[in-house]
Design an enzyme around this catalytic site. Structure first.
Site, PDB file in Angstrom:
ATOM      1  N   ARG A   9      13.602 -19.853 -28.932  1.00 50.16           N
ATOM      2  CA  ARG A   9      14.983 -20.220 -28.595  1.00 50.16           C
ATOM      3  C   ARG A   9      15.701 -20.802 -29.813  1.00 50.16           C
ATOM      4  O   ARG A   9      16.892 -20.558 -30.030  1.00 50.16           O
ATOM      5  CB  ARG A   9      14.994 -21.222 -27.440  1.00 50.16           C
ATOM      6  CG  ARG A   9      16.404 -21.579 -26.964  1.00 50.16           C
ATOM      7  CD  ARG A   9      16.394 -22.469 -25.749  1.00 50.16           C
ATOM      8  NE  ARG A   9      15.810 -23.777 -26.029  1.00 50.16           N
ATOM      9  CZ  ARG A   9      15.659 -24.731 -25.111  1.00 50.16           C
ATOM     10  NH1 ARG A   9      16.043 -24.520 -23.859  1.00 50.16           N
ATOM     11  NH2 ARG A   9      15.114 -25.892 -25.431  1.00 50.16           N
ATOM     12  N   LYS A  55      21.754 -23.809 -28.455  1.00 55.77           N
ATOM     13  CA  LYS A  55      21.371 -25.219 -28.553  1.00 55.77           C
ATOM     14  C   LYS A  55      21.785 -25.736 -29.932  1.00 55.77           C
ATOM     15  O   LYS A  55      20.978 -25.871 -30.854  1.00 55.77           O
ATOM     16  CB  LYS A  55      19.871 -25.384 -28.334  1.00 55.77           C
ATOM     17  CG  LYS A  55      19.468 -26.809 -27.965  1.00 55.77           C
ATOM     18  CD  LYS A  55      18.035 -26.851 -27.482  1.00 55.77           C
ATOM     19  CE  LYS A  55      17.582 -28.264 -27.139  1.00 55.77           C
ATOM     20  NZ  LYS A  55      18.301 -28.816 -25.974  1.00 55.77           N
ATOM     21  N   GLU A 115      25.017 -27.102 -15.033  1.00 57.46           N
ATOM     22  CA  GLU A 115      23.898 -27.851 -15.599  1.00 57.46           C
ATOM     23  C   GLU A 115      24.308 -29.294 -15.826  1.00 57.46           C
ATOM     24  O   GLU A 115      25.477 -29.661 -15.662  1.00 57.46           O
ATOM     25  CB  GLU A 115      23.459 -27.229 -16.922  1.00 57.46           C
ATOM     26  CG  GLU A 115      24.561 -27.219 -17.984  1.00 57.46           C
ATOM     27  CD  GLU A 115      24.142 -26.533 -19.272  1.00 57.46           C
ATOM     28  OE1 GLU A 115      22.932 -26.372 -19.501  1.00 57.46           O
ATOM     29  OE2 GLU A 115      25.041 -26.172 -20.070  1.00 57.46           O
TER      30      GLU A 115
END
Length: 381
Positions: free
Chosen positions: A137, A231, A264
């Site tokens: 990721r 991210k 989220e």
């Protein structure tokens, strides 16, 4: 004196081949300006170990405090329960174990432009949990942020493992960043001479908390999908969302997407258990694809086989549907699985920690301690 281990070149495999040199590292005191008080009315300039007056009526002695000592004093004033045990910096080309020297250049574009990405892996009983999943990721985020790699994937993985090894930490977390690098204070990274990799091993002395929490609906705008699925270090919306929750007596604020569906939390995913005992978590197309929640989705299959859950689904969850669920939980690498007892003014379920959330927490803890090799990487201390 701070311990610094120089990596002569990225290690490409494990166990580590020779190439780590133990050495000592001192922060140079040349050309350091020391201010005598916050108003900056009086200051002295220390150059090559000598001090001299820069302003009138100033007395600077040879006992002027060393720069490294000032950094240590600053660290001692730091609040919190986290200890920083080791840091790798590609700028230094090595690992330091002195928190006072765990610094990055101010002209790094991650600092003043937010041009950087990061990820985290837990350390449990001397093993790195889901390291490869997090690195994958991490590299996807770097690609989306248009940051090139200073080393190949294998080298990055080896450096991260070596940093944990140098820290001697058996319980904690490893956080690592990739930035456009230092170079200047302009907007474009074209002046950055090389991307930078940093990693820090964190020992958190806070015990695992199984108590349920309250959440609120965030009024802070959610990031667009382009940035939500990456991210990156651009976490100001996340910070403001967390602060909003704390101001309202909650633990976290929950974002809704542009269609009004549950999205989220500020740094965790959300999941529900419906009245029909179905485990549901929102789609990942507009939010960060959490490594922990994806692992939980796999582990939850055991609860389906045991008849505790009727099924597992990834799909849209409306606000009122979420508030009427039997259980609601937050899932992330920092909290693992945490029951939600109240959302805004609505009590979730019976207002107690849900049995599915507790069972999933036990399963993830078991997985961290004795799971398969694909999720547990041993650290050679």
């Amino acid at each position: 004196m701070a311990t610094l281990m120089f990596l002569q070149k990225p290690m490409l495999e494990n166990p580590f081949p020779p190439g780590i040199i133990s050495s000592s590292f001192s922060t140079p005191t040349q050309k350091i300006i020391f201010f005598s008080d916050p108003s900056f009315r009086d200051f002295g300039l220390r150059t090559d170990g000598k001090s001299f007056s820069k302003r009138r009526a100033v007395s600077i002695s040879d006992e002027t405090e060393d720069f490294s000592e000032r950094l240590k004093v600053s660290q001692e004033k730091r609040k919190g329960k986290q200890n920083f045990l080791a840091m790798y910096s590609s700028i230094l080309g090595g690992i330091t174990t002195d928190p006072a020297t765990m610094v990055i250049p101010l002209d790094d574009h991650m600092v003043h432009r937010g041009h950087g990405v990061f990820d985290t892996a837990a350390i449990m009983d001397g093993y790195l949990y889901e390291l490869d999943q997090h690195i994958d990721r991490f590299l996807r985020s770097a690609s989306m942020a248009k940051i090139s790699l200073p080393f190949d994937r294998s080298s990055i993985r080896s450096i991260l493992i070596q940093t944990v090894s140098a820290s001697k930490c058996a319980q904690g977390s490893l956080r690592y960043w990739l930035s456009a690098g230092p170079g200047d204070f302009l907007l474009s990274p074209s002046g950055c001479y090389n991307p930078a990799l940093y990693a820090v091993v964190i020992q958190d002395q806070s015990p695992l908390d199984r108590k349920g929490v309250k959440v609120v609906t965030s009024t802070i705008l959610i990031k667009t999908p382009q940035f939500s699925i990456m991210k990156s270090v651009n976490y100001l919306p996340n910070v403001l969302s967390k602060m909003e929750a704390e101001e309202k007596g909650g633990y976290a604020a929950i974002w809704l997407d542009d269609e009004g569906y549950v999205a989220e939390g500020p740094n965790m995913n959300v999941a529900f258990v419906t009245k029909e005992k179905e485990f549901v978590t929102p789609y990942f197309d507009k939010i960060l694809s959490g490594c922990t929640v994806k692992r939980v989705l796999g582990l939850a299959e055991r609860l389906v086989k045991e008849g505790i859950l009727s099924g597992i689904r990834v799909g849209n969850v409306g606000l009122e549907e979420g508030k009427m669920a039997d259980e609601m939980m937050l899932i992330g690498s920092g909290i693992l699985v945490r029951s939600v007892l109240q959302w805004d003014e609505q009590i979730i379920g019976n207002g107690r920690e849900g049995p599915v959330a507790q069972a999933l927490l036990d399963l993830i803890l078991e997985d961290m301690k004795s799971g398969p090799a694909k999720v547990r990487v041993p650290v050679p201390y």
